[in-house]
Design an enzyme around this catalytic site. Structure first.
Site, PDB file in Angstrom:
ATOM      1  N   ALA A  20       0.475  -0.806  -0.018  1.00 16.41           N
ATOM      2  CA  ALA A  20      -0.190  -0.392   0.060  1.00 16.41           C
ATOM      3  C   ALA A  20       0.709   1.334  -0.145  1.00 16.41           C
ATOM      4  CB  ALA A  20      -0.456   0.293   1.180  1.00 16.41           C
ATOM      5  N   GLY A  21       2.014   1.049   0.859  1.00 20.46           N
ATOM      6  CA  GLY A  21       2.807   2.662   0.279  1.00 20.46           C
ATOM      7  C   GLY A  21       3.566   2.711  -0.635  1.00 20.46           C
ATOM      8  N   ASP A  22       3.667   1.661  -1.042  1.00 21.26           N
ATOM      9  CA  ASP A  22       4.359   1.761  -1.887  1.00 21.26           C
ATOM     10  C   ASP A  22       3.663   2.715  -3.438  1.00 21.26           C
ATOM     11  OD1 ASP A  22       6.752   0.107  -0.978  1.00 21.26           O
ATOM     12  OD2 ASP A  22       6.972  -1.023  -2.023  1.00 21.26           O
TER      13      ASP A  22
HETATM   14  P1  ADP Z   1       2.917   1.959   4.424  1.00 16.68           P
HETATM   15  O1  ADP Z   1       3.121   0.284   3.361  1.00 16.68           O
HETATM   16  O2  ADP Z   1       4.277   1.979   4.186  1.00 16.68           O
HETATM   17  O3  ADP Z   1       2.709   1.043   5.980  1.00 16.68           O
HETATM   18  P2  ADP Z   1       0.366   2.630   4.981  1.00 16.68           P
HETATM   19  O4  ADP Z   1       0.057   1.054   5.292  1.00 16.68           O
HETATM   20  O5  ADP Z   1       0.611   3.677   5.995  1.00 16.68           O
HETATM   21  O6  ADP Z   1       1.556   2.326   3.878  1.00 16.68           O
HETATM   22  O7  ADP Z   1      -0.278   3.004   3.612  1.00 16.68           O
HETATM   23  C1  ADP Z   1       0.139   4.204   2.609  1.00 16.68           C
HETATM   24  C2  ADP Z   1      -0.982   4.942   2.731  1.00 16.68           C
HETATM   25  O8  ADP Z   1      -2.475   4.271   1.775  1.00 16.68           O
HETATM   26  C3  ADP Z   1      -2.110   5.448   4.330  1.00 16.68           C
HETATM   27  O9  ADP Z   1      -1.299   6.834   4.490  1.00 16.68           O
HETATM   28  C4  ADP Z   1      -3.889   5.443   3.271  1.00 16.68           C
HETATM   29  O10 ADP Z   1      -4.152   6.691   2.879  1.00 16.68           O
HETATM   30  C5  ADP Z   1      -3.713   4.598   2.525  1.00 16.68           C
HETATM   31  N1  ADP Z   1      -4.210   3.383   3.379  1.00 16.68           N
HETATM   32  C6  ADP Z   1      -2.866   2.125   3.453  1.00 16.68           C
HETATM   33  N2  ADP Z   1      -4.201   0.956   4.204  1.00 16.68           N
HETATM   34  C7  ADP Z   1      -5.154   1.798   3.618  1.00 16.68           C
HETATM   35  C8  ADP Z   1      -6.801   1.349   4.439  1.00 16.68           C
HETATM   36  N3  ADP Z   1      -6.819   0.185   4.787  1.00 16.68           N
HETATM   37  N4  ADP Z   1      -8.027   1.722   4.742  1.00 16.68           N
HETATM   38  C9  ADP Z   1      -7.501   2.883   3.357  1.00 16.68           C
HETATM   39  N5  ADP Z   1      -6.590   3.491   2.803  1.00 16.68           N
HETATM   40  C10 ADP Z   1      -5.764   2.524   3.300  1.00 16.68           C
END
Ligand code: ADP
Length: 306
Positions: free
Chosen positions: A251-253
């Site tokens: 998700a972060g990527d």
């Molecule tokens: P990483 O993969 O680096 O830990 P995150 O999980 O924080 O990054 O995801 C990055 C962004 O994607 C979040 O700030 C949010 O905006 C979006 N995001 C991630 N997970 C979700 C989710 N379950 N529902 C809605 N948006 C999400």
């Protein structure tokens, strides 16, 4: 104008099991997948799927994993001219075991990613000079990444550093000052600051503290809660979009690829962060890393429906 990505590329070998094996135990799994991974490759594909021209600077090894990695990059239309084959190296791999509840073990072998150095920066100079945005992560040696950052900045481009995987000893102030935007998640922000933000309000406090260490823009990503940003003239939180998440891998990527795309398209920072948040949210609704990254049409339809 393009996006340049300077970073890692792996092949992920994922075994799906009913439960994770214990040390010394052999277990039958029911399925395995071989797929493109590495934060650099994921971010390159994510930005490309949104329609940006993407030059990816990375190293593959001289082995059987190099071919499927290249095939997947090419499939998405990522510019491969700067993908280097390390004659004596091994392609990076991640060996991943996933249990039924989504719990996992990951063994990462960096291989050729760990040999990226100043010669890769020198070869990529023309691409770096014309990049409007550079995406960096922490899976290739930092000194080389900072060399790439200096070139992009000296030509007016913007450098986004995703400090992932989490930097054990934090990041030196010089590193924060060598980039324009930093995008830690809560764990990474915790390692950098010595305390971990849990809420959006704490995320904003963390972003302010990171800014005080010398980076112009700090974005703290808090998964399903959303994000916080501290930047010149902008301090705010952006709650996450509501989606039915089934797999939060990468998700972060997808977020960082989306942020680079939106900034390359000259969107203002707050609007670009909303666009990136939509990319992150949409990616959680599908399985996989680059396979789950949304297209431009996906994101536009999603934002129009909000
Ligand atoms: P990483 O993969 O680096 O830990 P995150 O999980 O924080 O990054 O995801 C990055 C962004 O994607 C979040 O700030 C949010 O905006 C979006 N995001 C991630 N997970 C979700 C989710 N379950 N529902 C809605 N948006 C999400």
């Amino acid at each position: 104008m393009t996006i340049a990505v300077f970073g890692s590329i792996n092949m992920d070998v994922t075994a799906y099991m009913r439960r994770l094996p214990k040390p010394g135990e052999t277990l039958h799994g029911h399925e395995y997948k071989l797929g493109l991974g590495g934060k650099g490759a994921n971010q390159a594909v994510a930005a490309r799927k949104l329609g940006s021209e993407v030059a990816f600077i990375c190293r593959l090894g001289n082995d059987d994993f190099a071919k499927p990695a290249e095939r997947e990059l090419a499939l998405h239309g990522v510019d491969m001219a700067l993908v280097r084959h390390d004659e004596t190296g091994a392609t990076g791999i991640a060996i991943i075991n996933v249990g039924e509840a989504g719990e996992n073990y990951i063994s990462l072998i960096g291989g050729s990613n760990l040999r990226v150095d100043a010669s890769d920066v020198a070869r990529a100079r023309p691409a770096l000079e014309k990049a409007r945005v550079l995406l960096l992560q922490l899976e290739v040696p930092l000194a080389a990444s900072l060399g790439a950052a200096a070139i992009v900045r000296s030509h007016g481009g913007t450098v986004i550093l995703d400090p992932a995987p989490a930097p054990e000893g934090g990041l030196a102030a010089e590193v924060l000052q060598a980039v324009d935007i930093i995008t830690p998640n809560e764990t990474e922000a915790g390692l950098m600051l010595g305390w971990q933000p849990e809420t959006l309000a704490q995320g904003l406090q963390a972003a302010r503290e990171l800014r005080a260490r010398g980076v112009a823009v700090a974005v703290v990503k808090l998964g399903a809660k959303g994000l916080a940003v501290a930047a010149p003239g902008l301090e705010t939180v952006i709650p996450a979009f509501t989606v039915k998440a089934i797999d939060t891998v990468a998700a972060g990527d997808c977020f960082n690829g989306g942020l680079a795309h939106a900034l390359e398209q000259c969107q203002a920072l707050e609007q670009a962060l909303r666009y990136a948040a939509a990319c992150g949210a949409l990616s959680t609704t599908k399985k996989g890393a680059s396979a789950a990254a949304p297209t431009r049409a996906d994101v536009e339809a999603f934002l129009a429906a909000q």
